[in-house]
Structures are given as C-alpha cells and as structure tokens.
Scaffold this motif. Structure first.
Motif, PDB file in Angstrom:
ATOM      1  N   ALA A 175       0.420  -1.546   0.037  1.00 39.02           N
ATOM      2  CA  ALA A 175      -0.095   0.063  -0.197  1.00 39.02           C
ATOM      3  C   ALA A 175       0.955   1.652   0.323  1.00 39.02           C
ATOM      4  CB  ALA A 175      -0.770  -0.143   1.072  1.00 39.02           C
ATOM      5  N   SER A 176       1.232   1.293  -1.150  1.00 34.62           N
ATOM      6  CA  SER A 176       2.276   2.892  -0.496  1.00 34.62           C
ATOM      7  C   SER A 176       1.625   3.780  -1.800  1.00 34.62           C
ATOM      8  CB  SER A 176       3.563   2.009  -1.197  1.00 34.62           C
ATOM      9  OG  SER A 176       3.905   2.184  -2.972  1.00 34.62           O
ATOM     10  N   THR A 177       0.702   4.135  -2.540  1.00 31.71           N
ATOM     11  CA  THR A 177       0.228   4.998  -3.857  1.00 31.71           C
ATOM     12  C   THR A 177      -0.795   6.042  -2.683  1.00 31.71           C
ATOM     13  OG1 THR A 177      -1.606   3.724  -4.419  1.00 31.71           O
ATOM     14  CG2 THR A 177       0.654   3.485  -5.404  1.00 31.71           C
ATOM     15  N   ASP A 193      11.154   4.151  -2.115  1.00 35.79           N
ATOM     16  CA  ASP A 193      12.567   3.477  -1.805  1.00 35.79           C
ATOM     17  C   ASP A 193      12.435   4.056  -0.561  1.00 35.79           C
ATOM     18  OD1 ASP A 193      15.117   3.860  -0.977  1.00 35.79           O
ATOM     19  OD2 ASP A 193      16.212   3.599  -2.587  1.00 35.79           O
ATOM     20  N   ASN A 194      12.629   3.072   0.586  1.00 37.92           N
ATOM     21  CA  ASN A 194      12.397   3.498   1.725  1.00 37.92           C
ATOM     22  C   ASN A 194      14.115   4.426   2.499  1.00 37.92           C
ATOM     23  OD1 ASN A 194       9.763   2.189   1.892  1.00 37.92           O
ATOM     24  ND2 ASN A 194      10.831   0.157   3.369  1.00 37.92           N
ATOM     25  N   ASP A 195      14.640   4.261   1.566  1.00 43.02           N
ATOM     26  CA  ASP A 195      15.970   5.438   2.596  1.00 43.02           C
ATOM     27  C   ASP A 195      15.952   6.716   1.568  1.00 43.02           C
ATOM     28  OD1 ASP A 195      16.753   2.964   3.797  1.00 43.02           O
ATOM     29  OD2 ASP A 195      18.098   2.398   2.339  1.00 43.02           O
ATOM     30  N   ALA A 252       5.462   7.566   2.790  1.00 39.14           N
ATOM     31  CA  ALA A 252       6.818   6.638   3.543  1.00 39.14           C
ATOM     32  C   ALA A 252       6.247   5.628   4.535  1.00 39.14           C
ATOM     33  CB  ALA A 252       8.153   7.387   3.277  1.00 39.14           C
ATOM     34  N   GLU A 253       5.510   6.446   5.862  1.00 43.56           N
ATOM     35  CA  GLU A 253       5.257   5.823   6.724  1.00 43.56           C
ATOM     36  C   GLU A 253       4.722   4.252   6.621  1.00 43.56           C
ATOM     37  OE1 GLU A 253       5.222   4.099  10.396  1.00 43.56           O
ATOM     38  OE2 GLU A 253       7.108   5.355   9.664  1.00 43.56           O
ATOM     39  N   LEU A 254       3.303   4.851   6.187  1.00 40.98           N
ATOM     40  CA  LEU A 254       2.589   3.383   5.502  1.00 40.98           C
ATOM     41  C   LEU A 254       2.935   2.804   4.546  1.00 40.98           C
ATOM     42  CD1 LEU A 254      -0.792   3.181   5.604  1.00 40.98           C
ATOM     43  CD2 LEU A 254      -0.530   4.711   2.692  1.00 40.98           C
ATOM     44  N   GLN A 255       3.689   2.646   4.189  1.00 48.24           N
ATOM     45  CA  GLN A 255       4.196   1.562   3.159  1.00 48.24           C
ATOM     46  C   GLN A 255       5.325   0.602   4.198  1.00 48.24           C
ATOM     47  OE1 GLN A 255       6.192   1.472  -0.589  1.00 48.24           O
ATOM     48  NE2 GLN A 255       8.566   1.461   0.325  1.00 48.24           N
ATOM     49  N   ARG A 256       6.478   1.673   4.957  1.00 47.78           N
ATOM     50  CA  ARG A 256       6.527   0.423   6.006  1.00 47.78           C
ATOM     51  C   ARG A 256       5.472  -0.687   6.969  1.00 47.78           C
ATOM     52  NH1 ARG A 256      10.586   5.067   6.369  1.00 47.78           N
ATOM     53  NH2 ARG A 256       9.259   6.247   7.885  1.00 47.78           N
TER      54      ARG A 256
END
Length: 423
Positions: free
Chosen positions: A50-52, A95-97, A109-113
């Motif tokens: 879930a990253s969009t 990209d998490n970094d 970004a936090e949602l993706q993690r």
C-alpha cells in the motif's frame, strides 16, 4: 470449471473467508478465460504493498481492507491469513531510504513501512524488485508460477522455462492465498511454440544492441512468440533481461526462443513444434538504425536527469557504473539515479561500488524506478537512459524528452551535462 475436492472446500468457505473469496475470483477468472481447471502453483510474484496516494483512504481502514479490495476484488473486508504459496512483492513506488529525494510525503513513506510489516507477517517476502530472479526467486523449468510485471514474465517463461501468464493484482492475490491459478495460456504446452522466425544479419552483442533488438521485435510480432536465428554471441542474464523488457514494452511479447540458449528449444524445429511459421523477419543494419531512431524522443542535447537500472541493475552492472564514475563528478545541472534491488545494493555497498557512485554525486536507489513511482527530480525536461523499456515509457509518463544509449553514453552524459551518445 472442474475443481478438486480441496478446491471445492476452499470455495465453500471451509478454509476461511479470504480463501473462499480467492477461489470465487479464480473460478470467475478461469471461466472468462475458458480454462477447464486450475493448476497448483507455489511461486507468486505480485503487487501487494500500500504505497500510492490513491489507496491511502483504504489503508486508514486497515491493511485487511487494502488486500481485500485490491488483491481479492472484494468489497467486503475479510481477515487475511498467511499465504498458502511462496509469495514475493515486486517493485514498489517508494525507496524506504531515499523517499525524501523522491519527493514522497512522509505519511505515505510511513504507510509503506507499516504495510511491509503487515505483509511480512503473512508470508510475503519483500523483494521489492522487478527482477525477483536476481535475488533468489528462480523457478525451475516447467514450474507453474503466477507472476506480474511484463519484463519478469518474459524472463520467467523464456530464460528459466517456468510457466506464467501476465497476471494482475487480483489473480496473484488469489493465487497466493490458495496456491492455484487458471490453467490456460502459457501454462499449456501447445501455447509455448514459436510463430515467427527472426533472422539476424548483424552481430548483436552488447546490452544496448540487445535492447534495440527487443524493441524491434516487439513491434514486429506484437503479442506472439518469436524465435531468433543467427545469434553469434552467448547472451548473459543482463542482455536477455534488457532484450525481454524491450520486447514486452514495444509489443506484448511474453515468451521467445533462442535455440541452444533458452531451455525449451535446442533447435529451430523444437522452437516451432507443430506450428507453421507465420513470417520470416530479417534484422540487419538498416533495421537497427531505424529502431535506434524510433526509440529516441529527444531533440535537445542538454539533459537534466539520467536513469540507470530498468529492469533493476545486476551486481555486474553496478560494478560497471562505479568503474565508469571513478574519479569523476556529475554535472551540477544533472541528477543521476541508479536503481538496483535492495539485496544487490547491499553487495554493492560491501564491494565499495555505492561509495564510488555516490561520491560522484549520484544516488543509488532500491525498491522502485521512475516509471513505477511516477517520480523524477523536479523540473526535468530531458532524460537519458540505458533502458529501452524506460525510454519507451518515461517520456509519455513524465512528459519529457528521452535519449537512449549505452551505459557509457549515459554516464558520460551525466558528467558532461549534455547527451554524448549518437542522436
């Protein structure tokens, strides 16, 4: 559609609501395709993360809601258990970094993690790459798979000799939960034979030439299967990766044969099997020149952005980029992003390649690419890339001009601030 007793049991809900939803989807999907039955699979590569921004509202209702709606086509939220099949996440949008460099909202970004943690708890391996075969997911010849991502599918079918159609979020979600996928298309022997013969009149050796050949073939055969004759040099993983990605971009090629190279065709006769040859297509210097001209969409030689690694770079490609950048500095008006799977990035870090690349002023990114993320540095007008796939898609996606060339052309251009390859 004929179902086994176990499949009927899943469909009836004996194994939980999620598997019942998954089986219902697979039955409807298979019937629409004309499949007579399902086939077992223990290798699923899909998109679950879930990253969009468009699905943030779903995630606010919980990740079971995201999976139910996007991966099971279910308006009802069902509790998602551990996956039945070995499953991996393909390339993502963040990209998490380096999400700040991408310009990603911190909440997204936090949602993706959080999403990755949820998926990992359910047995989905976060490979986060369009090239899962480079980081451990290597199905064997004849293995039935359920994969998304066109460049991964064509590699799976052709180079590895495993069997998959181009699947979607819903079918891979259902396959992951049930270990089943409709038995049709490239799962069947009779659909894996060639239809077109491509005769090479010139040597095709380096990665750029393999990309151009793939781009030419995609236009020539569209969604059908070619077999190549006259290949003078043994192609590597990198070359076949770029060849397949290009053919799947300009056309819809999901499989090809190279006698003596790919596993299902030792000879031309084996490649065609019982099928008649629909056409004989020649590829020589004229066709190469025409294809090279077709793939260029830029006229302005001043570039803003260079993108390397689509499909994601191998460790050999990372070493080459580091070698070409050693002791050099990226032009101040240019940004260079180098994309590789996270697992390969760790090897490149230990080998010192990332340090050399980053010292030159470039960024090493994992998990994503500009075509998937729809993100580039702000204000970009002209790009350069070593990827025929990216040269095909990114100008349309990003409304930019695009140059295509070799890795050396792209690195030299990033240093010079203008396109250093041929026009």
């Amino acid at each position: 559609m004929r179902l086994t007793d176990h499949e009927k049991s899943m469909l009836s809900g004996d194994h939980g609501a999620a598997k019942a939803r998954a089986m219902d989807l697979l039955v409807r999907y298979g019937e629409a395709l004309g499949a007579e039955r399902l086939v077992e699979t223990n290798n699923v590569a899909g998109a679950f993360n879930a990253s969009t921004p468009s699905i943030r509202h779903l995630a606010e209702q919980g990740f079971d809601k995201v999976f139910s709606e996007l991966n099971l086509d279910s308006d009802e939220t069902v509790e998602i258990p551990r996956m039945e099949a070995s499953t991996c996440q393909l390339i993502t949008g963040i990209d998490n970094d380096n999400w700040r460099i991408q310009g990603v909202d911190p909440h997204l970004a936090e949602l993706q993690r959080q999403s990755e943690k949820y998926l990992g708890q359910r047995g989905i391996n976060m490979m986060a790459t369009c090239t899962p075969y480079q980081v451990g997911n290597v199905p064997v010849k004849g293995e039935h798979c359920a994969w998304m991502e066109s460049s991964a599918v064509i590699y799976c079918n052709s180079v590895l000799g495993a069997r998959t159609n181009v699947e979607g979020k819903e079918s891979t979600g259902a396959a992951a939960l049930t270990g089943r996928i409709p038995y049709w298309g490239f799962h069947l022997d009779e659909n894996r034979y060639a239809q077109h013969l491509v005769e090479l009149d010139i040597a095709v050796d380096d990665m750029m030439d393999w990309g151009l050949l793939g781009y030419f073939i995609g236009y020539a055969v569209e969604e059908e299967i070619p077999v190549l004759s006259g290949v003078a040099h043994q192609p590597s993983l990198v070359k076949l990766k770029h060849f397949g990605a290009a053919a799947a971009s300009s056309g819809g090629v999901e499989m090809y044969h190279i006698p003596g190279v790919t596993p299902e065709a030792a000879t031309l006769e084996q490649a065609f099997g019982p099928r008649e040859t629909k056409s004989v297509i020649r590829y020589g210097a004229r066709e190469r020149a025409q294809t090279f001209e077709k793939i260029q969409s830029a006229t302005d030689r001043k570039i803003d952005f260079v993108m390397l690694g689509c499909p994601h770079n191998s460790i050999e490609q990372m070493e080459l980029i580091a070698h070409l950048l050693e002791g050099r500095t990226i032009h101040p008006d240019v940004q260079l992003w180098v994309h590789t799977p996270r697992a390969i990035k760790q090897i490149a870090d230990r080998s010192g390649y990332c340090e050399v690349i980053e010292k030159a002023g470039a960024v090493v990114m994992s998990d994503t690419c500009p075509a998937i993320s729809r993100r580039m540095p702000p204000g970009v007008r002209v790009i350069a890339t070593d990827s025929a796939k990216q040269a095909h898609y990114l100008p349309a996606i990003g409304k930019v001009q695009g140059w295509f060339g070799s890795v050396r052309h792209c690195v030299d251009s990033a240093v010079a601030g203008e396109w250093m390859g041929a026009a």
